[in-house]
Design a protein around this motif. Structure first.
Motif, PDB file in Angstrom:
ATOM      1  N   PHE A  30      -8.165   0.220  -0.273  1.00 38.51           N
ATOM      2  CA  PHE A  30      -7.823   0.037   1.139  1.00 38.51           C
ATOM      3  C   PHE A  30      -7.971   1.347   1.906  1.00 38.51           C
ATOM      4  N   LEU A  61       2.535  -1.770   4.662  1.00 36.89           N
ATOM      5  CA  LEU A  61       1.782  -0.527   4.771  1.00 36.89           C
ATOM      6  C   LEU A  61       2.734   0.660   4.798  1.00 36.89           C
ATOM      7  N   GLY A  70      -4.584   4.732   1.571  1.00 38.90           N
ATOM      8  CA  GLY A  70      -4.959   3.428   1.030  1.00 38.90           C
ATOM      9  C   GLY A  70      -5.561   3.476  -0.360  1.00 38.90           C
ATOM     10  N   GLY A 105      -8.614  -3.558   6.412  1.00 37.69           N
ATOM     11  CA  GLY A 105      -8.188  -4.015   5.091  1.00 37.69           C
ATOM     12  C   GLY A 105      -7.943  -5.516   5.111  1.00 37.69           C
ATOM     13  N   VAL A 107       0.873  -1.183   0.000  1.00 39.34           N
ATOM     14  CA  VAL A 107       0.000   0.000   0.000  1.00 39.34           C
ATOM     15  C   VAL A 107       0.904   1.225   0.000  1.00 39.34           C
TER      16      VAL A 107
END
Length: 240
Positions: free
Chosen positions: A151, A175, A71, A156, A66
């Motif tokens: 996301f 992330l 997101g 998520g 991500v």
């Protein structure tokens, strides 16, 4: 390996093999018993051959990155050591690719898919198998795609449906810095039931990983996380 009707046939054949062995050992008709056992054993082998998966995967790695704290942008890379179980296989399909947002820019081994479909909200992308790939000996296949607005919620999920016999499954989510993981869990769905698995490993509050050996065929494995809300001012700033 077998569905329920095939399982019943398999168990019947196993029972016949046992019966044939008993006739061979315990009655004055050993030849008859041997013939019965051999015939049932051949039926079992034929059933296994016909129910063998089209492809077998030794190792599958599914990694989601991500790119922003909102997101809105993400990239998926799925790499798998794949072996064709039958010489007549001419194509390979990546199946059940889905997300809340949109998905696009599919690539297989850095090339555009030979075919692409969308059914019931899931994408299916295909690669025609070139002769030089020699998939009967095993070869790495790599699928990449891009997610848009997939996301953006506080929860998520990265999921994988096991469509081929697989020895090992590795799933990971990376992330962005600035929006940390609050909680994470790993579970599978099978026959409309949810089963909790060992907790995933969280590294640096931004990387989540989980592994499973011999994942169940037909099951969906889910790596799910919660992260803090992105915040009102951050959401507004991304508009400018």
């Amino acid at each position: 390996m077998f569905n329920k009707p095939n399982q019943l046939v398999f168990y019947i054949n196993v029972s016949v093999v046992i019966f044939g062995v008993l006739v061979t050992l315990l009655t004055p008709f050993p030849i008859v018993g041997l013939i019965i056992a051999i015939c049932a054993a051949l039926l079992i082998l034929d059933q296994i051959r016909h129910n063998k998966s089209t492809f077998a995967i030794a190792d599958l790695k599914k990694i989601l990155i991500v790119h922003d704290t909102g997101g809105s942008k993400a990239t998926l890379t799925q790499t798998q050591m794949t072996t064709a179980c039958h010489s007549g296989n001419s194509e390979y399909w990546f199946r059940n690719i889905r997300a809340i947002g949109s998905i696009g820019n599919f690539k297989i081994n850095s090339n555009n898919p030979d075919d692409q479909r969308k059914e019931n909200g899931s994408y299916y992308v295909c690669m025609r198998i070139p002769p030089e790939l020699k998939l009967m000996d095993g070869s790495n296949l790599t699928l990449t795609c891009e997610y848009q607005d997939a996301f953006m919620q506080s929860e998520g999920t990265l999921s994988h449906m096991v469509d081929d016999d697989t020895q090992r499954l590795h799933m990971a989510v990376q992330l962005p810095e600035g929006r940390e993981v609050a909680t994470a869990r790993f579970f599978c769905k099978y026959n409309d039931r949810e089963e909790a698995l060992l907790p995933p490993v969280v590294t640096g509050k931004t990387k989540i990983e989980a592994d499973v050996d011999n994942p169940r065929l037909g099951a969906e494995y889910c790596l799910q996380w919660h992260w803090a809300d992105d915040g009102f001012f951050k959401k507004i700033s991304r508009l400018f």
